[in-house]
Design a protein around this motif. Structure first.
Motif, PDB file in Angstrom:
ATOM      1  N   UNK A  21      22.675  81.859  49.532  1.00  0.00           N
ATOM      2  CA  UNK A  21      21.944  80.794  48.828  1.00  0.00           C
ATOM      3  C   UNK A  21      22.370  79.425  49.361  1.00  0.00           C
ATOM      4  N   UNK A  22      23.683  79.250  49.558  1.00  0.00           N
ATOM      5  CA  UNK A  22      24.181  77.956  50.057  1.00  0.00           C
ATOM      6  C   UNK A  22      23.620  77.677  51.457  1.00  0.00           C
ATOM      7  N   UNK A  23      23.618  78.686  52.317  1.00  0.00           N
ATOM      8  CA  UNK A  23      23.053  78.480  53.660  1.00  0.00           C
ATOM      9  C   UNK A  23      21.567  78.134  53.565  1.00  0.00           C
ATOM     10  N   UNK A  24      20.861  78.798  52.650  1.00  0.00           N
ATOM     11  CA  UNK A  24      19.417  78.521  52.491  1.00  0.00           C
ATOM     12  C   UNK A  24      19.208  77.076  52.028  1.00  0.00           C
ATOM     13  N   UNK A  68      34.593  81.515  51.990  1.00  0.00           N
ATOM     14  CA  UNK A  68      33.422  81.415  52.871  1.00  0.00           C
ATOM     15  C   UNK A  68      32.348  80.561  52.191  1.00  0.00           C
ATOM     16  N   UNK A  69      32.212  80.720  50.870  1.00  0.00           N
ATOM     17  CA  UNK A  69      31.228  79.916  50.126  1.00  0.00           C
ATOM     18  C   UNK A  69      31.561  78.422  50.247  1.00  0.00           C
ATOM     19  N   UNK A  70      32.847  78.106  50.184  1.00  0.00           N
ATOM     20  CA  UNK A  70      33.270  76.702  50.291  1.00  0.00           C
ATOM     21  C   UNK A  70      32.889  76.140  51.677  1.00  0.00           C
ATOM     22  N   UNK A  79      29.259  70.629  48.396  1.00  0.00           N
ATOM     23  CA  UNK A  79      30.667  70.518  48.015  1.00  0.00           C
ATOM     24  C   UNK A  79      30.990  69.035  47.879  1.00  0.00           C
ATOM     25  N   UNK A  80      31.487  68.607  46.699  1.00  0.00           N
ATOM     26  CA  UNK A  80      31.663  67.172  46.457  1.00  0.00           C
ATOM     27  C   UNK A  80      32.670  66.519  47.392  1.00  0.00           C
ATOM     28  N   UNK A  81      32.389  65.265  47.762  1.00  0.00           N
ATOM     29  CA  UNK A  81      33.363  64.531  48.575  1.00  0.00           C
ATOM     30  C   UNK A  81      34.424  63.909  47.668  1.00  0.00           C
ATOM     31  N   UNK A  82      34.077  63.649  46.413  1.00  0.00           N
ATOM     32  CA  UNK A  82      35.051  63.090  45.472  1.00  0.00           C
ATOM     33  C   UNK A  82      36.105  64.152  45.132  1.00  0.00           C
ATOM     34  N   UNK A  83      37.385  63.761  45.218  1.00  0.00           N
ATOM     35  CA  UNK A  83      38.486  64.729  45.051  1.00  0.00           C
ATOM     36  C   UNK A  83      38.480  65.414  43.691  1.00  0.00           C
ATOM     37  N   UNK A  84      38.260  64.622  42.630  1.00  0.00           N
ATOM     38  CA  UNK A  84      38.338  65.225  41.294  1.00  0.00           C
ATOM     39  C   UNK A  84      37.113  66.063  40.971  1.00  0.00           C
ATOM     40  N   UNK A  85      35.966  65.638  41.497  1.00  0.00           N
ATOM     41  CA  UNK A  85      34.760  66.452  41.303  1.00  0.00           C
ATOM     42  C   UNK A  85      34.948  67.793  42.036  1.00  0.00           C
ATOM     43  N   UNK A  86      35.548  67.713  43.234  1.00  0.00           N
ATOM     44  CA  UNK A  86      35.810  68.932  44.004  1.00  0.00           C
ATOM     45  C   UNK A  86      36.825  69.819  43.282  1.00  0.00           C
ATOM     46  N   UNK A 147      26.288  66.658  40.663  1.00  0.00           N
ATOM     47  CA  UNK A 147      25.013  67.205  41.146  1.00  0.00           C
ATOM     48  C   UNK A 147      25.266  68.653  41.560  1.00  0.00           C
ATOM     49  N   UNK A 148      24.233  69.297  42.032  1.00  0.00           N
ATOM     50  CA  UNK A 148      24.361  70.734  42.347  1.00  0.00           C
ATOM     51  C   UNK A 148      25.476  70.984  43.379  1.00  0.00           C
ATOM     52  N   UNK A 149      26.239  72.049  43.140  1.00  0.00           N
ATOM     53  CA  UNK A 149      27.356  72.392  44.036  1.00  0.00           C
ATOM     54  C   UNK A 149      27.479  73.913  44.128  1.00  0.00           C
ATOM     55  N   UNK A 150      28.435  74.346  44.952  1.00  0.00           N
ATOM     56  CA  UNK A 150      28.646  75.788  45.105  1.00  0.00           C
ATOM     57  C   UNK A 150      29.082  76.458  43.802  1.00  0.00           C
ATOM     58  N   UNK A 151      29.710  75.710  42.882  1.00  0.00           N
ATOM     59  CA  UNK A 151      30.093  76.327  41.598  1.00  0.00           C
ATOM     60  C   UNK A 151      28.835  76.702  40.808  1.00  0.00           C
ATOM     61  N   UNK A 152      27.818  75.832  40.848  1.00  0.00           N
ATOM     62  CA  UNK A 152      26.559  76.135  40.163  1.00  0.00           C
ATOM     63  C   UNK A 152      25.870  77.330  40.821  1.00  0.00           C
ATOM     64  N   UNK A 153      25.913  77.343  42.152  1.00  0.00           N
ATOM     65  CA  UNK A 153      25.272  78.447  42.885  1.00  0.00           C
ATOM     66  C   UNK A 153      25.933  79.781  42.507  1.00  0.00           C
TER      67      UNK A 153
END
Ligand SMILES: N[C@@H](CCC(=O)N[C@@H](CS)C(=O)NCC(=O)O)C(=O)O
Length: 202
Positions: A21-24, A68-70, A79-86, A147-153
């Motif tokens: 899904x992430x690749x898509x 691998x998902x990360x 994947x968030x660039x903000x450290x705490x969001x990540x 916003x949408x991230x791999x955790x949501x996926x």
């Protein structure tokens, strides 16, 4: 067109699907190598830890679904660039692994039907709700991050799996009690970058 990225997983959703899904989402070109069960014993012997998924990039092999998902998430803008969001995204992934993946996975290995039913009943009434409640709290903006991230996926795939009713003794409406997760599921399944993938996937 060929790619230097090859994902190898079984021909079903499981731990491989969030990566697909992430690749898509990011239009990342990769080889979707799907292993049939009959071929698994011979493939297993060639993998680093005897398990899938594995990812090959430029001939090097990597294991562990969420690692691998990360990687896929970083390539796809998930994947968030903000450290705490990540940190929150990573925390949510670890909670998903420890709860839904590990506990439901454990139940799948139980052979005795009565024992399996009892184990899953305890999952539904006692074990999973505290994890689901915490994940629901983290998702109060409709996503785990801003916003949408791999955790949501990843979480969306768990919800889709349970909603499908495929898991005997785990009610398909389990997540109806969690409004933020339900909203996140809606956000992900209706995401304009994913709609066509979801409509056409196996
Ligand atoms: N810790 C690994 C676990 C991988 C795993 O459990 N893979 C399962 C499929 S979901 C597997 O390869 N099962 C076949 C076997 O163990 O022979 C990860 O997160 O990727």
């Amino acid at each position: 067109m060929s790619s230097n990225i090859k994902l190898t997983y079984f021909d079903f959703k499981g731990r491989g699907e969030p990566i697909r899904v992430a690749f898509a989402y990011g239009d990342v070109l990769y080889v979707d190598n799907r292993i049939q069960y009959k071929d698994w014993p011979s493939v297993k012997a060639t993998t680093p830890l005897g398990q899938l998924p594995i990812l090959e990039v430029d001939g090097k092999v990597y294991t562990q679904g969420f690692a691998i998902l990360r990687y896929a998430g970083k390539k796809a803008g998930l994947y968030p660039s903000d450290e705490l969001e990540a940190l929150r995204v990573d925390e949510a992934l670890q909670v998903i692994e420890e709860s839904f993946n590990a506990k439901i996975g454990q139940s799948m290995g139980i052979q005795d039907a009565e024992e399996k039913k009892a184990f899953r009943s305890k999952l539904v009434t006692e074990v999973l709700p505290p994890y689901a409640a915490k994940l629901d709290e983290y998702c109060d903006g409709g996503y785990f991050g801003n916003s949408i991230s791999i955790a949501d996926i990843a979480m969306n795939e768990i919800i889709v799996w349970i909603k499908s009713g495929m898991l005997e003794d785990i009610p398909a409406d389990f997540f109806d009690a969690y409004p933020n997760l339900t909203q996140m599921y809606k956000n992900v399944t209706e995401d304009s970058k994913l709609k066509s993938y979801f409509e056409n996937r196996k």
